[in-house]
Write a protein that holds these residues in place. Structure first.
Motif, PDB file in Angstrom:
ATOM      1  N   LYS A 141       0.826  -1.201   0.000  1.00  0.00           N
ATOM      2  CA  LYS A 141       0.000   0.000   0.000  1.00  0.00           C
ATOM      3  C   LYS A 141       0.864   1.256   0.000  1.00  0.00           C
ATOM      4  CE  LYS A 141      -4.085  -1.996   2.177  1.00  0.00           C
ATOM      5  NZ  LYS A 141      -5.095  -1.862   3.263  1.00  0.00           N
ATOM      6  N   LYS A 142       0.341   2.322  -0.609  1.00  0.00           N
ATOM      7  CA  LYS A 142       1.079   3.576  -0.679  1.00  0.00           C
ATOM      8  C   LYS A 142       1.194   4.203   0.707  1.00  0.00           C
ATOM      9  CE  LYS A 142      -0.105   4.624  -5.477  1.00  0.00           C
ATOM     10  NZ  LYS A 142      -0.765   5.598  -6.400  1.00  0.00           N
ATOM     11  N   ALA A 143       2.400   4.651   1.021  1.00  0.00           N
ATOM     12  CA  ALA A 143       2.653   5.218   2.337  1.00  0.00           C
ATOM     13  C   ALA A 143       1.888   6.523   2.556  1.00  0.00           C
ATOM     14  CB  ALA A 143       4.151   5.460   2.534  1.00  0.00           C
ATOM     15  N   GLY A 144       1.456   7.183   1.474  1.00  0.00           N
ATOM     16  CA  GLY A 144       0.703   8.417   1.606  1.00  0.00           C
ATOM     17  C   GLY A 144      -0.617   8.242   2.325  1.00  0.00           C
ATOM     18  N   GLY A 145      -1.132   7.018   2.363  1.00  0.00           N
ATOM     19  CA  GLY A 145      -2.386   6.748   3.044  1.00  0.00           C
ATOM     20  C   GLY A 145      -2.212   6.191   4.438  1.00  0.00           C
ATOM     21  N   PHE A 146      -0.987   6.149   4.937  1.00  0.00           N
ATOM     22  CA  PHE A 146      -0.716   5.560   6.251  1.00  0.00           C
ATOM     23  C   PHE A 146      -1.116   6.527   7.375  1.00  0.00           C
ATOM     24  CE2 PHE A 146       2.835   2.210   5.390  1.00  0.00           C
ATOM     25  CZ  PHE A 146       1.964   1.542   4.545  1.00  0.00           C
ATOM     26  N   SER A 147      -1.545   5.957   8.474  1.00  0.00           N
ATOM     27  CA  SER A 147      -1.771   6.732   9.684  1.00  0.00           C
ATOM     28  C   SER A 147      -0.423   7.105  10.305  1.00  0.00           C
ATOM     29  CB  SER A 147      -2.586   5.918  10.691  1.00  0.00           C
ATOM     30  OG  SER A 147      -1.823   4.808  11.155  1.00  0.00           O
ATOM     31  N   LEU A 148      -0.462   7.993  11.312  1.00  0.00           N
ATOM     32  CA  LEU A 148       0.780   8.381  11.982  1.00  0.00           C
ATOM     33  C   LEU A 148       1.459   7.173  12.617  1.00  0.00           C
ATOM     34  CD1 LEU A 148       2.791  10.461  13.019  1.00  0.00           C
ATOM     35  CD2 LEU A 148       1.247  10.928  14.944  1.00  0.00           C
ATOM     36  N   GLY A 149       0.666   6.293  13.230  1.00  0.00           N
ATOM     37  CA  GLY A 149       1.249   5.098  13.840  1.00  0.00           C
ATOM     38  C   GLY A 149       1.911   4.192  12.831  1.00  0.00           C
ATOM     39  N   MET A 150       1.291   4.030  11.656  1.00  0.00           N
ATOM     40  CA  MET A 150       1.878   3.197  10.607  1.00  0.00           C
ATOM     41  C   MET A 150       3.149   3.832  10.067  1.00  0.00           C
ATOM     42  SD  MET A 150      -1.720   2.229   8.752  1.00  0.00           S
ATOM     43  CE  MET A 150      -1.027   1.346   7.342  1.00  0.00           C
ATOM     44  N   LEU A 151       3.146   5.149   9.903  1.00  0.00           N
ATOM     45  CA  LEU A 151       4.356   5.843   9.456  1.00  0.00           C
ATOM     46  C   LEU A 151       5.479   5.679  10.475  1.00  0.00           C
ATOM     47  CD1 LEU A 151       2.898   9.162   7.997  1.00  0.00           C
ATOM     48  CD2 LEU A 151       3.950   7.286   6.712  1.00  0.00           C
ATOM     49  N   GLN A 152       5.112   5.695  11.752  1.00  0.00           N
ATOM     50  CA  GLN A 152       6.117   5.529  12.796  1.00  0.00           C
ATOM     51  C   GLN A 152       6.765   4.155  12.679  1.00  0.00           C
ATOM     52  OE1 GLN A 152       6.704   8.166  14.380  1.00  0.00           O
ATOM     53  NE2 GLN A 152       7.714   7.740  16.306  1.00  0.00           N
ATOM     54  N   ARG A 153       5.953   3.137  12.443  1.00  0.00           N
ATOM     55  CA  ARG A 153       6.495   1.788  12.311  1.00  0.00           C
ATOM     56  C   ARG A 153       7.330   1.646  11.034  1.00  0.00           C
ATOM     57  NH1 ARG A 153       1.626  -1.791  12.552  1.00  0.00           N
ATOM     58  NH2 ARG A 153       0.314   0.051  12.769  1.00  0.00           N
ATOM     59  N   LEU A 154       6.931   2.344   9.971  1.00  0.00           N
ATOM     60  CA  LEU A 154       7.734   2.330   8.750  1.00  0.00           C
ATOM     61  C   LEU A 154       9.080   3.008   9.010  1.00  0.00           C
ATOM     62  CD1 LEU A 154       7.966   1.668   5.751  1.00  0.00           C
ATOM     63  CD2 LEU A 154       6.840   3.859   5.246  1.00  0.00           C
ATOM     64  N   GLY A 155       9.081   4.083   9.790  1.00  0.00           N
ATOM     65  CA  GLY A 155      10.335   4.735  10.150  1.00  0.00           C
ATOM     66  C   GLY A 155      11.225   3.838  10.985  1.00  0.00           C
ATOM     67  N   ILE A 156      10.636   3.080  11.903  1.00  0.00           N
ATOM     68  CA  ILE A 156      11.408   2.135  12.714  1.00  0.00           C
ATOM     69  C   ILE A 156      11.986   1.037  11.820  1.00  0.00           C
ATOM     70  CG2 ILE A 156      11.222   0.386  14.530  1.00  0.00           C
ATOM     71  CD1 ILE A 156       9.069   2.237  15.813  1.00  0.00           C
ATOM     72  N   ALA A 157      11.201   0.583  10.843  1.00  0.00           N
ATOM     73  CA  ALA A 157      11.700  -0.421   9.893  1.00  0.00           C
ATOM     74  C   ALA A 157      12.901   0.118   9.122  1.00  0.00           C
ATOM     75  CB  ALA A 157      10.586  -0.821   8.926  1.00  0.00           C
ATOM     76  N   SER A 158      12.841   1.396   8.734  1.00  0.00           N
ATOM     77  CA  SER A 158      13.968   2.008   8.021  1.00  0.00           C
ATOM     78  C   SER A 158      15.213   2.041   8.897  1.00  0.00           C
ATOM     79  CB  SER A 158      13.607   3.437   7.595  1.00  0.00           C
ATOM     80  OG  SER A 158      12.463   3.463   6.764  1.00  0.00           O
ATOM     81  N   ALA A 159      15.029   2.348  10.186  1.00  0.00           N
ATOM     82  CA  ALA A 159      16.170   2.406  11.098  1.00  0.00           C
ATOM     83  C   ALA A 159      16.805   1.032  11.280  1.00  0.00           C
ATOM     84  CB  ALA A 159      15.723   2.962  12.448  1.00  0.00           C
ATOM     85  N   LEU A 160      15.994  -0.019  11.253  1.00  0.00           N
ATOM     86  CA  LEU A 160      16.501  -1.369  11.479  1.00  0.00           C
ATOM     87  C   LEU A 160      17.019  -2.043  10.214  1.00  0.00           C
ATOM     88  CD1 LEU A 160      13.661  -2.701  13.829  1.00  0.00           C
ATOM     89  CD2 LEU A 160      15.933  -1.903  14.502  1.00  0.00           C
ATOM     90  N   LEU A 161      16.818  -1.406   9.080  1.00  0.00           N
ATOM     91  CA  LEU A 161      17.065  -2.043   7.790  1.00  0.00           C
ATOM     92  C   LEU A 161      18.492  -2.574   7.635  1.00  0.00           C
ATOM     93  CD1 LEU A 161      15.584  -2.674   5.143  1.00  0.00           C
ATOM     94  CD2 LEU A 161      16.320  -0.447   4.279  1.00  0.00           C
ATOM     95  N   GLY A 162      19.477  -1.800   8.056  1.00  0.00           N
ATOM     96  CA  GLY A 162      20.869  -2.209   7.881  1.00  0.00           C
ATOM     97  C   GLY A 162      21.399  -3.080   8.997  1.00  0.00           C
ATOM     98  N   ASP A 163      20.525  -3.568   9.891  1.00  0.00           N
ATOM     99  CA  ASP A 163      20.947  -4.369  11.044  1.00  0.00           C
ATOM    100  C   ASP A 163      22.072  -3.652  11.789  1.00  0.00           C
ATOM    101  OD1 ASP A 163      21.013  -6.491  12.778  1.00  0.00           O
ATOM    102  OD2 ASP A 163      22.149  -7.807  11.455  1.00  0.00           O
ATOM    103  N   PRO A 164      21.830  -2.371  12.198  1.00  0.00           N
ATOM    104  CA  PRO A 164      22.931  -1.512  12.656  1.00  0.00           C
ATOM    105  C   PRO A 164      23.363  -1.803  14.085  1.00  0.00           C
ATOM    106  CG  PRO A 164      20.868  -0.339  12.794  1.00  0.00           C
ATOM    107  CD  PRO A 164      20.547  -1.662  12.172  1.00  0.00           C
ATOM    108  N   GLU A 165      24.570  -1.360  14.381  1.00  0.00           N
ATOM    109  CA  GLU A 165      25.125  -1.467  15.732  1.00  0.00           C
ATOM    110  C   GLU A 165      24.645  -0.346  16.633  1.00  0.00           C
ATOM    111  OE1 GLU A 165      29.423  -1.805  15.523  1.00  0.00           O
ATOM    112  OE2 GLU A 165      29.207  -2.202  13.383  1.00  0.00           O
ATOM    113  N   VAL A 166      24.324   0.809  16.033  1.00  0.00           N
ATOM    114  CA  VAL A 166      23.943   2.004  16.778  1.00  0.00           C
ATOM    115  C   VAL A 166      22.571   2.449  16.294  1.00  0.00           C
ATOM    116  CG1 VAL A 166      24.580   4.378  17.379  1.00  0.00           C
ATOM    117  CG2 VAL A 166      26.367   2.679  16.936  1.00  0.00           C
ATOM    118  N   LEU A 167      21.670   2.765  17.234  1.00  0.00           N
ATOM    119  CA  LEU A 167      20.316   3.175  16.881  1.00  0.00           C
ATOM    120  C   LEU A 167      19.961   4.470  17.598  1.00  0.00           C
ATOM    121  CD1 LEU A 167      19.103  -0.411  17.106  1.00  0.00           C
ATOM    122  CD2 LEU A 167      18.431   1.005  15.171  1.00  0.00           C
ATOM    123  N   LEU A 168      19.429   5.437  16.831  1.00  0.00           N
ATOM    124  CA  LEU A 168      18.957   6.695  17.375  1.00  0.00           C
ATOM    125  C   LEU A 168      17.473   6.824  17.066  1.00  0.00           C
ATOM    126  CD1 LEU A 168      22.110   7.199  16.802  1.00  0.00           C
ATOM    127  CD2 LEU A 168      21.511   9.618  16.824  1.00  0.00           C
TER     128      LEU A 168
END
Length: 324
Positions: free
Chosen positions: A139-166
């Protein structure tokens, strides 16, 4: 939408540390961050707290190289963010969850981010499942609720399996189940040895999530240390006492130097712990119906130590826009 429970183990190289030294940022005549020094250790969730206008978001932007400091320095694992090779594999960040192309699906949003850092495409589906967005991945992200966008942002942060998270305000828009989930996820990531640095205005949530704190006000460091020590320094512990021999017990406590307040048949005792009160009650022959230690809260400690650093108070008129 479902969340995975317990959070899946995220594999990868573990470690990492953030170090700021004399960090300063001016915007014209406004001093947003003022000679700020702190460090964030791996293996713990570190909360980043401060009143509105304290400089938290500006500091996080400087950590990620989005703003250049006027003076001072900040490094991740001894390097500037700009010098990291394939940075998303070292640092994952959520600063603005609403940042996305409204016409792209959640999956395609993550796919182009993954391609930019040579992250395997299979990782996209892994993080979508992790944050509970698999069912809306197309589904297009333009139709996401704030909570769904927040989870998409968290997914982006976790994408590279990083050592450091902000994370900057990671629970905005999440329902109670989602708040509980992200709290457990951050703690699980830290338990693996990762560095987790999270800014939030929800003090009750931070008291349950963060082992360490960095607290700032008006751009200056107010406190760095454990959450427990921060609360103990700024608040006093007391004990709630109920007894049918209240007058006798109060007199005995006062003789021992305790501070005693009485309200509606209940004593609030400061300066003596529950063990000592129980022993004194026994020696006095007083029956105890309640003996409840009360520890100060993170909110009380925060208000106590940051009160003079609040930039804008309720009732202010014509205040300038805030710099968080």
């Amino acid at each position: 939408m479902p969340y995975l429970w317990p959070p899946p183990v995220i594999t990868g190289t573990i470690g990492g540390v953030i170090e700021a030294a004399g960090l300063t940022k001016r915007y014209g005549s406004t001093l947003a961050v003022d000679d700020l020094s702190f460090h964030v250790e791996p293996g713990r969730v570190t909360g980043f707290l401060g009143p509105n206008g304290a400089g938290k978001s500006t500091t996080m932007r400087m950590i990620l190289g989005l703003d250049n400091p006027t003076a001072g320095d900040v490094r991740i694992k001894g390097q500037h963010y700009r010098d990291l090779n394939r940075p998303l594999r070292t640092v994952g960040a959520l600063l603005e969850a609403a940042w996305r192309h409204p016409g792209r699906s959640a999956r395609n949003h993550l796919r182009w981010i993954a391609r930019s850092n040579e992250i395997p495409q299979r990782r996209v589906d892994e993080v979508l499942e992790l944050v509970g967005l698999t069912s809306v991945a197309k589904k297009k992200a333009g139709g996401f609720s704030l909570g769904m966008l927040q989870r998409l942002g968290i997914a982006s942060a976790l994408l590279g399996d990083p050592e450091v998270l902000l994370f900057d305000e990671p629970v905005n828009g999440l329902d109670p189940e989602g708040i509980h989930w992200i709290r457990q996820l951050m703690q699980a990531l830290a338990a693996e040895g990762r560095t987790v640095f999270v800014s939030s205005h929800l003090l009750s949530e931070m008291s349950q999530t963060a082992q360490d704190l960095v607290v700032i006000g008006r751009g200056k460091l107010i406190y760095q240390g454990t959450t427990e020590d921060f609360i103990d320094r700024a608040t006093h512990q007391s004990v709630r006492v109920r007894s049918p021999q209240l007058a006798e017990l109060r007199e005995a406590l006062t003789r021992q130097g305790a501070q005693v307040d009485e309200d509606d048949g209940t004593l609030t005792v400061s300066g003596m712990d529950s063990d000592a009160i129980g022993e004194l009650a026994f020696a006095t022959g007083a029956t105890l119906h309640e003996l409840s230690p009360r520890r100060g809260s993170l909110e009380e400690a925060f208000m106590q130590l940051t009160g003079e650093a609040v930039e804008y108070h309720a009732g202010d008129h014509g205040a300038a826009p805030e710099t968080t």
